[in-house]
Write an enzyme that holds these catalytic residues in place. Structure first.
Site, PDB file in Angstrom:
ATOM      1  N   GLU A  64       0.847  -1.183   0.000  1.00 37.27           N
ATOM      2  CA  GLU A  64       0.000   0.000   0.000  1.00 37.27           C
ATOM      3  C   GLU A  64       0.884   1.234   0.000  1.00 37.27           C
ATOM      4  O   GLU A  64       1.815   1.354   0.805  1.00 37.27           O
ATOM      5  CB  GLU A  64      -0.946   0.039   1.200  1.00 37.27           C
ATOM      6  CG  GLU A  64      -1.835   1.273   1.152  1.00 37.27           C
ATOM      7  CD  GLU A  64      -2.983   1.272   2.151  1.00 37.27           C
ATOM      8  OE1 GLU A  64      -3.827   2.181   2.077  1.00 37.27           O
ATOM      9  OE2 GLU A  64      -3.022   0.365   3.004  1.00 37.27           O
ATOM     10  N   GLU A  89       4.442   5.186   3.976  1.00 32.38           N
ATOM     11  CA  GLU A  89       3.857   6.486   4.304  1.00 32.38           C
ATOM     12  C   GLU A  89       4.940   7.321   5.004  1.00 32.38           C
ATOM     13  O   GLU A  89       5.622   6.811   5.899  1.00 32.38           O
ATOM     14  CB  GLU A  89       2.644   6.311   5.223  1.00 32.38           C
ATOM     15  CG  GLU A  89       2.019   7.584   5.733  1.00 32.38           C
ATOM     16  CD  GLU A  89       1.488   8.476   4.629  1.00 32.38           C
ATOM     17  OE1 GLU A  89       2.117   9.525   4.383  1.00 32.38           O
ATOM     18  OE2 GLU A  89       0.462   8.115   4.002  1.00 32.38           O
ATOM     19  N   ASP A 116       9.933   6.813   1.039  1.00 33.44           N
ATOM     20  CA  ASP A 116       9.385   6.935  -0.305  1.00 33.44           C
ATOM     21  C   ASP A 116       9.205   5.545  -0.932  1.00 33.44           C
ATOM     22  O   ASP A 116      10.151   4.767  -1.039  1.00 33.44           O
ATOM     23  CB  ASP A 116      10.348   7.776  -1.147  1.00 33.44           C
ATOM     24  CG  ASP A 116       9.866   8.004  -2.563  1.00 33.44           C
ATOM     25  OD1 ASP A 116       8.718   7.644  -2.874  1.00 33.44           O
ATOM     26  OD2 ASP A 116      10.642   8.557  -3.363  1.00 33.44           O
ATOM     27  N   ASP A 139      -3.127  12.325  -3.821  1.00 33.88           N
ATOM     28  CA  ASP A 139      -3.365  13.759  -4.022  1.00 33.88           C
ATOM     29  C   ASP A 139      -3.718  14.012  -5.484  1.00 33.88           C
ATOM     30  O   ASP A 139      -2.946  13.666  -6.384  1.00 33.88           O
ATOM     31  CB  ASP A 139      -2.108  14.546  -3.651  1.00 33.88           C
ATOM     32  CG  ASP A 139      -2.365  16.038  -3.501  1.00 33.88           C
ATOM     33  OD1 ASP A 139      -3.142  16.580  -4.314  1.00 33.88           O
ATOM     34  OD2 ASP A 139      -1.788  16.656  -2.597  1.00 33.88           O
ATOM     35  N   ASP A 175     -11.619  10.166  -5.461  1.00 33.05           N
ATOM     36  CA  ASP A 175     -12.921  10.843  -5.410  1.00 33.05           C
ATOM     37  C   ASP A 175     -12.913  12.100  -6.280  1.00 33.05           C
ATOM     38  O   ASP A 175     -13.784  12.948  -6.134  1.00 33.05           O
ATOM     39  CB  ASP A 175     -13.299  11.190  -3.970  1.00 33.05           C
ATOM     40  CG  ASP A 175     -12.257  12.055  -3.277  1.00 33.05           C
ATOM     41  OD1 ASP A 175     -11.222  12.388  -3.898  1.00 33.05           O
ATOM     42  OD2 ASP A 175     -12.465  12.406  -2.097  1.00 33.05           O
ATOM     43  N   THR A 215     -14.370   5.380   3.871  1.00 30.72           N
ATOM     44  CA  THR A 215     -13.799   6.301   4.841  1.00 30.72           C
ATOM     45  C   THR A 215     -14.866   7.303   5.270  1.00 30.72           C
ATOM     46  O   THR A 215     -15.892   7.469   4.611  1.00 30.72           O
ATOM     47  CB  THR A 215     -12.610   7.061   4.244  1.00 30.72           C
ATOM     48  OG1 THR A 215     -13.091   7.953   3.228  1.00 30.72           O
ATOM     49  CG2 THR A 215     -11.600   6.100   3.628  1.00 30.72           C
ATOM     50  N   LYS A 216     -14.605   8.017   6.371  1.00 28.65           N
ATOM     51  CA  LYS A 216     -15.582   9.017   6.832  1.00 28.65           C
ATOM     52  C   LYS A 216     -15.732  10.129   5.799  1.00 28.65           C
ATOM     53  O   LYS A 216     -16.833  10.666   5.600  1.00 28.65           O
ATOM     54  CB  LYS A 216     -15.167   9.587   8.186  1.00 28.65           C
ATOM     55  CG  LYS A 216     -13.849  10.338   8.210  1.00 28.65           C
ATOM     56  CD  LYS A 216     -13.556  10.882   9.599  1.00 28.65           C
ATOM     57  CE  LYS A 216     -12.243  11.651   9.633  1.00 28.65           C
ATOM     58  NZ  LYS A 216     -11.938  12.195  10.989  1.00 28.65           N
ATOM     59  N   PHE A 217     -14.635  10.463   5.107  1.00 25.36           N
ATOM     60  CA  PHE A 217     -14.714  11.495   4.078  1.00 25.36           C
ATOM     61  C   PHE A 217     -15.509  11.000   2.873  1.00 25.36           C
ATOM     62  O   PHE A 217     -16.269  11.741   2.264  1.00 25.36           O
ATOM     63  CB  PHE A 217     -13.304  11.906   3.652  1.00 25.36           C
ATOM     64  CG  PHE A 217     -12.475  12.432   4.783  1.00 25.36           C
ATOM     65  CD1 PHE A 217     -12.712  13.701   5.307  1.00 25.36           C
ATOM     66  CD2 PHE A 217     -11.478  11.667   5.349  1.00 25.36           C
ATOM     67  CE1 PHE A 217     -11.955  14.193   6.362  1.00 25.36           C
ATOM     68  CE2 PHE A 217     -10.716  12.143   6.404  1.00 25.36           C
ATOM     69  CZ  PHE A 217     -10.957  13.415   6.911  1.00 25.36           C
TER      70      PHE A 217
END
Length: 236
Positions: A64, A89, A116, A139, A175, A215-217
């Site tokens: 991931e 991450e 990275d 992003d 999204d 996810t909550k978003f």
């Protein structure tokens, strides 16, 4: 179309697999670093990783890239205990958050690089070493002049495809519809990948796999009528 037989070379980055974000590591996250970091954090070094030794077992390996605060990562690892998850991450609070979730949930099948992902791929994981790759909500770099900074571009996807075993998969989610369109264009151009969707939706999207939680978003966006696009491609 046959794959290229030219020798692989390290992916020369014009982009990075991450964006540094401001954020403060809370006391619970700091304690998780101290308590769980020694076991679950892996140190980057420019040599091949002994994956079975890192996990204490041999199992299908999923990578991931960019897990945010780690909620989805922890959920997926728990519903797929038969798989190993190697996660990259650089956001320190996010790493601390996932370490805290690992400790609270007794999750044994996650290992983390705070480094990275491109360098981890190039120097620590061999080609055809991964059974799957997850990149959720990278992003989108909304402004046109920033599109060149987007992670999902041809050279990077080619690098990922070379690291995935035949029959393995690449799962992207976004999204932001213009980014979904670009993802579909880039993935469709990579000859080592084929779309798994039998009846592709807009921009080649597939139904959301059951293992990926909302996810909550994402839930908030769905209530507002926003879309989410999952693209799942298989390595041939």
């Amino acid at each position: 179309m046959a794959e290229s037989t030219s020798p692989a070379v390290p992916f020369r980055r014009v982009i990075k697999s991450y964006v540094l974000r401001a954020g403060r590591t809370g006391p619970g996250q700091a304690r998780a670093y101290d308590q769980f970091g020694p076991k679950y954090l892996l140190n980057y070094q420019a040599e091949s990783l002994d994956v079975p030794a890192a996990f204490g077992r041999s199992a299908p390996l999923i990578m991931e890239i960019g897990f945010g605060m780690g909620g989805a990562t922890a959920h997926i690892a728990q519903v797929r205990p038969e798989d190993n998850f190697i996660c990259c991450e650089v956001h320190e609070p996010g790493v601390g958050s996932l370490l805290k979730l690992i400790g609270e949930g007794g999750i044994e099948n996650i290992r983390i690089f705070r480094h990275d992902a491109v360098e981890v791929l190039d120097h620590m994981l061999g080609e055809q070493s991964l059974d799957g790759v997850h990149i959720f909500f990278p992003d989108p770099w909304h402004k046109s002049r920033h599109h060149k900074r987007r992670l999902i571009q041809g050279p990077f996807v080619n690098r990922l495809a070379r690291h995935i075993k035949p029959g393995g998969y690449l799962h992207l989610a976004t999204d932001w519809e213009p980014y979904a369109e670009q993802m579909h264009t880039v993935l469709s151009a990579e000859t080592m990948l084929v779309n798994t969707a039998t009846e592709p939706g807009p921009h080649g999207c597939a139904p959301k796999p059951e293992y990926r939680p909302l996810t909550k978003f994402e839930n908030r966006g769905i209530k507002l009528g926003h879309g989410v696009w999952d693209l799942v491609y298989r390595r041939v």
